[in-house]
Design a protein around this motif. Structure first.
Motif: not given
Length: 160
Positions: A67-94
């Motif tokens: 959880f922390l690595a994903n959250a820090v990665g998205v946040k550090r590059f200017g993303g939001s909670k929506a980006g974190m959730w989108g990343s998670t969904v993409g990780l599962i579906v991709g």
């Protein structure tokens, strides 16, 4: 019989590492499955209470690292909670939509799409969030692989 046991134990450990790249495989549970197989075929007496306590702490650390690595990665590059959730969904579906490459493309596309749709971010900033999701994912895989390796090494040290 011990050859069968060790084959199953080794297979569960290998599957756990495959689970690092395919999130639908519960990687940490397969590490624990190896311990359970050992106990069932040999004896749980070889695995003292402190071993189980340490392994549970490592399990909590695994979930936290993910959880922390994903959250820090998205946040550090200017993303939001929506980006974190989108990343998670993409990780599962991709991986299912784009075999092999989907493991990297999924989180990236998911983060970018979520930022564009839900936050109406400019495309350049959304792409930056997608890159952050990739960095977070790769960091997470490295951290989880290290933790799983430590869990398995501890197991090998403890058993006689």
């Amino acid at each position: 019989m011990s050859v069968i046991a060790w084959t199953l134990i080794l297979a569960s450990f290998i599957i756990s590492f495959a689970g690092l790249l395919y999130p639908v495989i519960p990687a940490s549970l397969f590490v624990f499955l190896g311990f359970i197989i050992y106990g069932l075929f040999f004896t749980f007496g070889d695995l003292p209470w402190w071993f189980w306590a340490a392994e549970v702490l490592f399990l909590i650390l695994l979930f936290g690292a993910d959880f922390l690595a994903n959250a820090v990665g998205v946040k550090r590059f200017g993303g939001s909670k929506a980006g974190m959730w989108g990343s998670t969904v993409g990780l599962i579906v991709g991986p299912f939509v784009i075999p092999v490459a989907g493991i990297l493309a999924g989180p990236f596309i998911g983060a970018v799409a979520a930022e564009l749709i839900f936050n109406r971010m400019p495309p350049g900033r959304a792409l930056k969030s997608g890159i952050g999701s990739l960095v977070g994912f790769l960091t997470s895989v490295a951290a989880k692989a290290s933790i799983q390796l430590v869990m398995i090494i501890l197991f090998l040290i403890v058993i006689p």
